[in-house]
Design an enzyme around this catalytic site. Structure first.
Site, PDB file in Angstrom:
ATOM      1  N   ASP A  61       4.790  -8.142  11.635  1.00 35.15           N
ATOM      2  CA  ASP A  61       5.746  -7.433  10.774  1.00 35.15           C
ATOM      3  C   ASP A  61       7.083  -8.158  10.837  1.00 35.15           C
ATOM      4  OD1 ASP A  61       7.528  -5.438   9.539  1.00 35.15           O
ATOM      5  OD2 ASP A  61       5.829  -4.078   9.772  1.00 35.15           O
ATOM      6  N   ASN A  69      12.688   5.377   9.500  1.00 39.70           N
ATOM      7  CA  ASN A  69      11.286   5.130   9.875  1.00 39.70           C
ATOM      8  C   ASN A  69      10.773   6.177  10.869  1.00 39.70           C
ATOM      9  OD1 ASN A  69      11.895   1.550  10.147  1.00 39.70           O
ATOM     10  ND2 ASN A  69      11.311   2.715   8.349  1.00 39.70           N
ATOM     11  N   GLN A  71      10.648   9.265  11.169  1.00 34.68           N
ATOM     12  CA  GLN A  71       9.984  10.477  10.688  1.00 34.68           C
ATOM     13  C   GLN A  71       8.467  10.320  10.642  1.00 34.68           C
ATOM     14  OE1 GLN A  71       8.862   9.685   7.476  1.00 34.68           O
ATOM     15  NE2 GLN A  71       8.576  11.586   6.317  1.00 34.68           N
ATOM     16  N   ASP A 129       2.920  -2.397   2.800  1.00 33.81           N
ATOM     17  CA  ASP A 129       3.262  -1.512   1.688  1.00 33.81           C
ATOM     18  C   ASP A 129       3.471  -2.252   0.371  1.00 33.81           C
ATOM     19  OD1 ASP A 129       5.589  -2.802   2.246  1.00 33.81           O
ATOM     20  OD2 ASP A 129       6.801  -1.018   2.621  1.00 33.81           O
ATOM     21  N   ASN A 130       2.977  -3.490   0.268  1.00 34.64           N
ATOM     22  CA  ASN A 130       3.138  -4.155  -1.024  1.00 34.64           C
ATOM     23  C   ASN A 130       1.906  -4.977  -1.361  1.00 34.64           C
ATOM     24  OD1 ASN A 130       3.788  -7.263  -0.567  1.00 34.64           O
ATOM     25  ND2 ASN A 130       4.671  -6.075   1.105  1.00 34.64           N
ATOM     26  N   CYS A 172     -14.434  -7.694  -1.941  1.00 33.09           N
ATOM     27  CA  CYS A 172     -13.181  -7.893  -1.210  1.00 33.09           C
ATOM     28  C   CYS A 172     -12.143  -6.913  -1.764  1.00 33.09           C
ATOM     29  CB  CYS A 172     -12.698  -9.341  -1.305  1.00 33.09           C
ATOM     30  SG  CYS A 172     -11.916  -9.812  -2.862  1.00 33.09           S
ATOM     31  N   CYS A 189       7.177   3.267  -2.213  1.00 38.03           N
ATOM     32  CA  CYS A 189       7.183   4.177  -1.061  1.00 38.03           C
ATOM     33  C   CYS A 189       8.585   4.699  -0.766  1.00 38.03           C
ATOM     34  CB  CYS A 189       6.628   3.461   0.162  1.00 38.03           C
ATOM     35  SG  CYS A 189       6.749   4.383   1.694  1.00 38.03           S
TER      36      CYS A 189
END
Ligand code: ZN
Length: 256
Positions: A61, A69, A71, A129-130, A172, A189
């Site tokens: 990452d 974050n 939460q 997230d992308n 895939c 998001c």
């Protein structure tokens, strides 16, 4: 191979399960899982993957921990704010179980570095997230012959799919979502919001599916579930599953 006494005690509740057993726990200790994305999916998933005794973990990452974050990204605490997620996650694992082998990458995933990150893994779990990253990871997994567990969550909907596009008959991730997202990222998001426990539900389900895949061929619980996507609906709540067919024209896996 058998586990040392202190490991037998640590994993006693796994070992006593006939569906996992000592053989399953030994197998988990020998596996290498690459976790891409240490956010809403990756953070809770890592807690259960490390707790399961998966012997080697690569944590990827490039983001830093932000107050918003906390939460749902249950791995982190207020002292982590402003520090890199990969570094914080490694520190958490090392406190939690020093016996696990942890590597990190805090560079953004791109076409240049993605192949090296997935090479040699038994499984890649992608919770980013992308779509640009997800598709790059999927294509790299197909090239390397590494299976991919893809997990995503937004608002009250989650999905977890297992892909092995390097195999002749299996889809895939790109077979599932197509090429459209290569150009334009549609993830929202940050604007959409998300119930924290919803991310946790999808993440722990993904962790369970990862263990299931890693134990395929070793323990009764093991099963690969390739080309199958589970949808988790937090509003009803309900789950359902469907299968993805391999796309004969897929740019990610068809030419293999
Ligand atoms: Zn494909």
């Amino acid at each position: 191979m058998s586990l040392p006494e202190n490991r037998l005690e640590r994993f006693a509740r796994h070992i006593v399960l006939p569906e996992i057993g000592g053989a399953g726990q030994v197998a988990l200790a020998q596996k290498h899982l690459v976790l891409v994305g240490l956010g809403g999916i990756g953070s809770p998933a890592l807690q259960y993957l490390a707790a399961a005794g998966i012997g080697k973990l690569t944590l990827v990452d490039d983001d830093k921990v932000d107050a918003s974050n906390l939460q749902r990204q249950t791995l982190y605490n207020e002292r982590d704010i402003g520090f890199g997620k990969a570094t914080c996650a490694k520190r958490w694992v090392k406190l939690f179980d020093p016996a696990l082998d942890v590597e990190i990458s805090d560079r953004r995933i791109d076409a240049e570095n993605v192949d090296a990150l997935v090479a040699g893994a038994d499984l890649v779990l992608d919770g980013t997230d992308n779509f640009a990253t997800r598709l790059a990871v999927s294509d790299a997994c197909v090239r390397a012959g590494v299976p991919l567990l893809s997990a995503a969550v937004g608002r009250f909907q989650g999905q977890v799919g297992a892909f092995a596009g390097h195999l002749d008959e299996e889809a895939c991730y790109r077979c599932f979502v197509g090429d459209a997202f290569d150009v334009e990222d549609c993830d929202t998001c940050a604007e959409d919001g998300m119930l924290g426990a919803m991310a946790g539900w999808v993440a722990t389900f993904a962790a369970m599916q990862a263990v299931r895949i890693l134990l395929d061929g070793t323990s009764a619980f093991g099963r690969s579930d390739w080309s199958k996507v589970y949808l988790l609906d937090g509003l009803s709540p309900a789950t359902r599953a469907f299968s993805i067919a391999k796309d004969p024209a897929c740019s990610g896996c068809a030419s293999r």
